[in-house]
Design an enzyme around this catalytic site. Sequence first.
Site, short mmCIF file in Angstrom:
data_model
loop_
_atom_site.label_atom_id
_atom_site.label_comp_id
_atom_site.label_asym_id
_atom_site.label_seq_id
_atom_site.Cartn_x
_atom_site.Cartn_y
_atom_site.Cartn_z
N GLY A 11 -3.16 2.21 -4.12
CA GLY A 11 -4.00 2.50 -2.96
C GLY A 11 -3.36 2.10 -1.63
CG ASN A 12 -0.29 -0.98 -1.51
OD1 ASN A 12 -0.22 -0.20 -2.46
ND2 ASN A 12 0.61 -1.90 -1.29
CE LYS A 127 -12.32 4.79 -10.63
NZ LYS A 127 -11.46 3.66 -10.35
CE LYS A 211 -1.63 3.75 -9.20
NZ LYS A 211 -2.38 2.55 -9.48
CE LYS A 273 -2.11 -2.11 -10.10
NZ LYS A 273 -2.47 -0.70 -10.03
P1 ADP Z 1 -3.67 -0.21 -6.96
O1 ADP Z 1 -4.38 0.51 -5.88
O2 ADP Z 1 -2.21 -0.41 -6.67
O3 ADP Z 1 -3.95 0.32 -8.33
P2 ADP Z 1 -5.41 -2.48 -7.57
O4 ADP Z 1 -6.15 -3.14 -6.47
O5 ADP Z 1 -6.14 -1.60 -8.51
O6 ADP Z 1 -4.20 -1.73 -6.86
O7 ADP Z 1 -4.65 -3.59 -8.42
C1 ADP Z 1 -3.75 -4.53 -7.84
C2 ADP Z 1 -4.47 -5.82 -7.52
O8 ADP Z 1 -4.76 -6.53 -8.73
C3 ADP Z 1 -3.66 -6.84 -6.75
O9 ADP Z 1 -3.63 -6.56 -5.39
C4 ADP Z 1 -4.39 -8.16 -7.07
O10 ADP Z 1 -5.35 -8.44 -6.06
C5 ADP Z 1 -5.14 -7.85 -8.36
N1 ADP Z 1 -4.88 -8.75 -9.49
C6 ADP Z 1 -5.79 -9.02 -10.44
N2 ADP Z 1 -5.31 -9.83 -11.39
C7 ADP Z 1 -4.00 -10.09 -11.04
C8 ADP Z 1 -2.96 -10.85 -11.64
N3 ADP Z 1 -3.15 -11.52 -12.77
N4 ADP Z 1 -1.76 -10.88 -11.03
C9 ADP Z 1 -1.56 -10.20 -9.88
N5 ADP Z 1 -2.52 -9.46 -9.26
C10 ADP Z 1 -3.74 -9.38 -9.83
MG MG Z 2 -5.90 0.42 -9.28
#
Ligand code: ADP
Ligand code: MG
Length: 312
Positions: A11-12, A127, A211, A273
């Site tokens: 998203g970023n 979702k 995704k 992820k």
């Molecule tokens: P994206 O849009 O890239 O899919 P998400 O917000 O869905 O991003 O997922 C990434 C976020 O997951 C990070 O920014 C962080 O805040 C969060 N997060 C949750 N658990 C963890 C973890 N164990 N280690 C690192 N980040 C984590």
């Molecule tokens: Mg995400």
Amino acid sequence: MKDKIVVALGGNALGKSPLEQLELVKLTAKPIVDLIADGHEVVLAHGNGPQVGMINLAMSTAAGSEAGTPEMPFPECGAMSQGYIGYHLQNAIREELLNRDLQIPVATVITQVIVDKDDPAFKNPTKPIGAFYSKEEADELIKTKGFVMIEDAGRGYRRVVPSPLPVDVAEKETVMALVEKNHVVISVGGGGIPVIQEGNKLIGVPAVIDKDFASSKLAEILDADYLIILTAVEKVAVNFGKEDEKWLSELSIADCNKYIEEGHFAPGSMLPKVKAAMAFAESKPGRKSLITSLEKAAEGIAGKTGTVIVAN
Ligand code: ADP
Ligand code: MG
């Protein structure tokens, strides 16, 4: 070494509005073009949560207003989001390539991702998408449209759709052919348009494929060497956000399973992820996954940062 890399953008990389996105993709293009300039074959995937939510909300609001525009089904909203996000990405990457005197074509493939009609997710939609509604409005939508509506953390009622797993990518041959011709391809945007296969028909369904899982599946299908998931954090942590937080540089499959079991990765953000990274790393010897931030992509590839996930 020249690698085939599937890069999943979070998203970023895209921001919160179309105009913000148009600016932000100029920055997003730089680390992507760094990889291409280094000789890697790059296929891009991206999320679409805020974008498809916005389109869905705008379309349903206009359809319910005096404007009386036609209903826009959810899979069509997904296709629209792939279209304009792809347009912004291909536009920015093309320009960044040309600025470095690289004559490499870039294109977006509107991508359908096949899901299993018997996926258990269809029985348990999780979702949330689009607008918030009152209890009365929610009851009306359940009655008239058959939507599944849930109460979302005290903020009102929201439609929820299933999040099934990706099984196959309908346009995989096209993506492969373009990659072989050295084109930069943007595919499985927003996890792909979810479709169910019935004979020769692919039928769009209201659902959202994660995704990260779609990118992992695409990387497997393309026989990529690397899956890189670019997000807001430089590394994966255990005890994330706590006093004893620890950032990890390498994770084996056994480590991943242990930490998942212990609940270190938040569902809906880091958990998919890590699972997507594991699935790709495990799918064939030599395959590696990397989770790092957009800004650190080049350093991550060079082995200087990020969290690498490898099979045991
Ligand atoms: P994206 O849009 O890239 O899919 P998400 O917000 O869905 O991003 O997922 C990434 C976020 O997951 C990070 O920014 C962080 O805040 C969060 N997060 C949750 N658990 C963890 C973890 N164990 N280690 C690192 N980040 C984590
Ligand atoms: Mg995400």
